[in-house]
Design a protein around this motif. Structure first.
Motif, PDB file in Angstrom:
ATOM      1  N   ASP A 225      79.625  14.386  81.938  1.00 41.83           N
ATOM      2  CA  ASP A 225      80.528  15.021  80.986  1.00 41.83           C
ATOM      3  C   ASP A 225      80.784  14.104  79.783  1.00 41.83           C
ATOM      4  N   HIS A 226      80.982  12.807  80.075  1.00 36.28           N
ATOM      5  CA  HIS A 226      81.235  11.852  78.996  1.00 36.28           C
ATOM      6  C   HIS A 226      80.010  11.715  78.094  1.00 36.28           C
ATOM      7  N   SER A 227      78.825  11.674  78.714  1.00 33.83           N
ATOM      8  CA  SER A 227      77.585  11.565  77.948  1.00 33.83           C
ATOM      9  C   SER A 227      77.382  12.790  77.063  1.00 33.83           C
ATOM     10  N   LYS A 228      77.693  13.971  77.631  1.00 32.49           N
ATOM     11  CA  LYS A 228      77.552  15.215  76.849  1.00 32.49           C
ATOM     12  C   LYS A 228      78.508  15.212  75.662  1.00 32.49           C
ATOM     13  N   SER A 229      79.724  14.700  75.888  1.00 31.92           N
ATOM     14  CA  SER A 229      80.712  14.636  74.815  1.00 31.92           C
ATOM     15  C   SER A 229      80.226  13.752  73.665  1.00 31.92           C
ATOM     16  N   ILE A 230      79.617  12.610  74.018  1.00 33.56           N
ATOM     17  CA  ILE A 230      79.100  11.711  72.987  1.00 33.56           C
ATOM     18  C   ILE A 230      77.985  12.388  72.188  1.00 33.56           C
ATOM     19  N   HIS A 231      77.070  13.054  72.924  1.00 34.28           N
ATOM     20  CA  HIS A 231      75.975  13.753  72.246  1.00 34.28           C
ATOM     21  C   HIS A 231      76.505  14.853  71.328  1.00 34.28           C
ATOM     22  N   ASP A 232      77.538  15.571  71.788  1.00 32.49           N
ATOM     23  CA  ASP A 232      78.137  16.622  70.960  1.00 32.49           C
ATOM     24  C   ASP A 232      78.755  16.032  69.699  1.00 32.49           C
ATOM     25  N   ASP A 233      79.417  14.887  69.849  1.00 33.16           N
ATOM     26  CA  ASP A 233      80.021  14.235  68.682  1.00 33.16           C
ATOM     27  C   ASP A 233      78.958  13.804  67.676  1.00 33.16           C
ATOM     28  N   ILE A 234      77.872  13.250  68.193  1.00 34.56           N
ATOM     29  CA  ILE A 234      76.781  12.821  67.306  1.00 34.56           C
ATOM     30  C   ILE A 234      76.177  14.026  66.580  1.00 34.56           C
ATOM     31  N   ALA A 235      75.980  15.121  67.327  1.00 36.23           N
ATOM     32  CA  ALA A 235      75.419  16.330  66.716  1.00 36.23           C
ATOM     33  C   ALA A 235      76.352  16.866  65.638  1.00 36.23           C
ATOM     34  N   TYR A 236      77.646  16.793  65.905  1.00 33.49           N
ATOM     35  CA  TYR A 236      78.632  17.274  64.935  1.00 33.49           C
ATOM     36  C   TYR A 236      78.574  16.436  63.652  1.00 33.49           C
ATOM     37  N   MET A 237      78.511  15.111  63.801  1.00 36.00           N
ATOM     38  CA  MET A 237      78.454  14.231  62.640  1.00 36.00           C
ATOM     39  C   MET A 237      77.164  14.441  61.858  1.00 36.00           C
ATOM     40  N   ARG A 238      76.071  14.664  62.568  1.00 34.94           N
ATOM     41  CA  ARG A 238      74.817  14.950  61.877  1.00 34.94           C
ATOM     42  C   ARG A 238      74.900  16.261  61.104  1.00 34.94           C
ATOM     43  N   GLY A 239      75.580  17.238  61.721  1.00 34.65           N
ATOM     44  CA  GLY A 239      75.762  18.518  61.037  1.00 34.65           C
ATOM     45  C   GLY A 239      76.542  18.362  59.744  1.00 34.65           C
ATOM     46  N   LEU A 240      77.590  17.541  59.793  1.00 35.82           N
ATOM     47  CA  LEU A 240      78.370  17.304  58.583  1.00 35.82           C
ATOM     48  C   LEU A 240      77.527  16.617  57.511  1.00 35.82           C
ATOM     49  N   ALA A 241      76.736  15.647  57.933  1.00 33.72           N
ATOM     50  CA  ALA A 241      75.886  14.931  56.982  1.00 33.72           C
ATOM     51  C   ALA A 241      74.861  15.860  56.363  1.00 33.72           C
ATOM     52  N   ASP A 242      74.252  16.727  57.197  1.00 27.29           N
ATOM     53  CA  ASP A 242      73.268  17.674  56.673  1.00 27.29           C
ATOM     54  C   ASP A 242      73.909  18.664  55.725  1.00 27.29           C
ATOM     55  N   GLU A 243      75.127  19.092  56.037  1.00 25.76           N
ATOM     56  CA  GLU A 243      75.830  20.031  55.163  1.00 25.76           C
ATOM     57  C   GLU A 243      76.066  19.402  53.801  1.00 25.76           C
ATOM     58  N   GLY A 244      76.516  18.159  53.807  1.00 30.70           N
ATOM     59  CA  GLY A 244      76.767  17.474  52.546  1.00 30.70           C
ATOM     60  C   GLY A 244      75.500  17.238  51.761  1.00 30.70           C
ATOM     61  N   ARG A 245      74.373  17.008  52.477  1.00 32.58           N
ATOM     62  CA  ARG A 245      73.124  16.703  51.800  1.00 32.58           C
ATOM     63  C   ARG A 245      72.469  17.952  51.235  1.00 32.58           C
ATOM     64  N   HIS A 246      72.544  19.066  51.965  1.00 36.95           N
ATOM     65  CA  HIS A 246      71.778  20.248  51.601  1.00 36.95           C
ATOM     66  C   HIS A 246      72.624  21.390  51.040  1.00 36.95           C
ATOM     67  N   ALA A 247      73.927  21.314  51.119  1.00 33.64           N
ATOM     68  CA  ALA A 247      74.760  22.414  50.629  1.00 33.64           C
ATOM     69  C   ALA A 247      74.573  22.591  49.128  1.00 33.64           C
ATOM     70  N   PRO A 248      74.252  23.804  48.669  1.00 33.61           N
ATOM     71  CA  PRO A 248      74.102  24.036  47.229  1.00 33.61           C
ATOM     72  C   PRO A 248      75.461  23.984  46.537  1.00 33.61           C
ATOM     73  N   LEU A 249      75.434  23.637  45.268  1.00 35.73           N
ATOM     74  CA  LEU A 249      76.668  23.628  44.497  1.00 35.73           C
ATOM     75  C   LEU A 249      77.115  25.071  44.261  1.00 35.73           C
ATOM     76  N   LEU A 250      78.420  25.299  44.348  1.00 40.17           N
ATOM     77  CA  LEU A 250      78.968  26.657  44.289  1.00 40.17           C
ATOM     78  C   LEU A 250      79.759  26.927  43.018  1.00 40.17           C
ATOM     79  N   SER A 251      79.517  26.136  41.984  1.00 34.47           N
ATOM     80  CA  SER A 251      80.282  26.297  40.745  1.00 34.47           C
ATOM     81  C   SER A 251      79.637  27.275  39.771  1.00 34.47           C
ATOM     82  N   GLY A 252      78.545  27.925  40.186  1.00 33.17           N
ATOM     83  CA  GLY A 252      77.830  28.824  39.291  1.00 33.17           C
ATOM     84  C   GLY A 252      78.674  29.940  38.696  1.00 33.17           C
ATOM     85  N   PRO A 253      79.386  30.729  39.518  1.00 39.33           N
ATOM     86  CA  PRO A 253      80.179  31.823  38.951  1.00 39.33           C
ATOM     87  C   PRO A 253      81.251  31.346  37.972  1.00 39.33           C
TER      88      PRO A 253
END
Length: 208
Positions: free
Chosen positions: A4-32
């Motif tokens: 359970d502890h190992s799964k929690s760590i992996h989930d945390d790492i996946a979450y942080m990677r998701g945040l990093a990917d969002e920041g890296r690939h999210a398009p700018l939304l100021s167009g309108p």
């Protein structure tokens, strides 16, 4: 280490990677917002040209009411557009937050300069300083686009920034001419309207 502890760590790492990917690939939304600025303030400049050249015969103070109306219309549009953009993925990404902060600072800075120039005009009766207002606008737009280009690593946005800086210089040339209002409106197409449409094409669909 438990499973359970190992799964929690992996989930945390996946979450942080998701945040990093969002920041890296999210398009700018100021167009309108840029499209709204280009249309509203471009039309306001055309309206002022029509007034000063007497294509429209109205009280000269109509120029003041014209820009107040444009500012009010943009404020309403901005509020509605931000609420809509909050439903899109990546709205809270670091890139969008930084670019949003840059454009917010630009907006408040332009408004503060306009109020200051108006105060000089009303207090002294000399409105010459208002001729510099379009220069201030495009220099500020250039700085915001430079931030957007740096945050998104998009060369074309840095190109728009350079165009805005060049537009500030060009508006200095036309500062004492009624042609300056037409130049302002034309430049808004290239530093706000068209770039805004380009950004909108990159946006993700609304979350339903």
């Amino acid at each position: 280490m438990t499973d359970d502890h190992s799964k929690s760590i992996h989930d945390d790492i996946a979450y942080m990677r998701g945040l990093a990917d969002e920041g890296r690939h999210a398009p700018l939304l100021s167009g309108p917002v840029m499209v709204a600025a280009g249309v509203i303030f471009g039309l306001a400049s055309l309206g002022q040209w029509a007034i000063v050249t007497e294509v429209l015969v109205v009280d000269p103070m109509a120029q003041l009411w014209l820009w107040l109306a444009a500012g009010g219309a943009f404020a309403v549009a901005l509020t509605l557009l931000i609420r809509r953009q909050q439903a899109k993925p990546g709205f809270y990404s670091p890139g969008n937050k930084a670019v949003g902060a840059a454009w917010t600072a630009v907006g408040f800075g332009i408004f503060a300069m306009w109020v200051a120039f108006m105060a000089v005009g009303f207090s002294s009766g000399d409105w010459t300083l208002m001729r510099a207002m379009p220069i201030v606008v495009f220099a500020a737009y250039g700085s915001a686009w430079m931030v957007a280009g740096a945050m998104s690593d998009a060369g074309w946005m840095k190109g728009v920034a350079l165009l805005a800086y060049g537009g500030a210089v060009l508006l200095g040339v036309f500062a004492d001419s009624t042609w300056g209002y037409l130049v302002f409106a034309g430049l808004m197409v290239f530093v706000a309207l068209l770039p805004g449409l380009a950004l909108m094409r990159q946006e993700p669909s609304d979350v339903v």
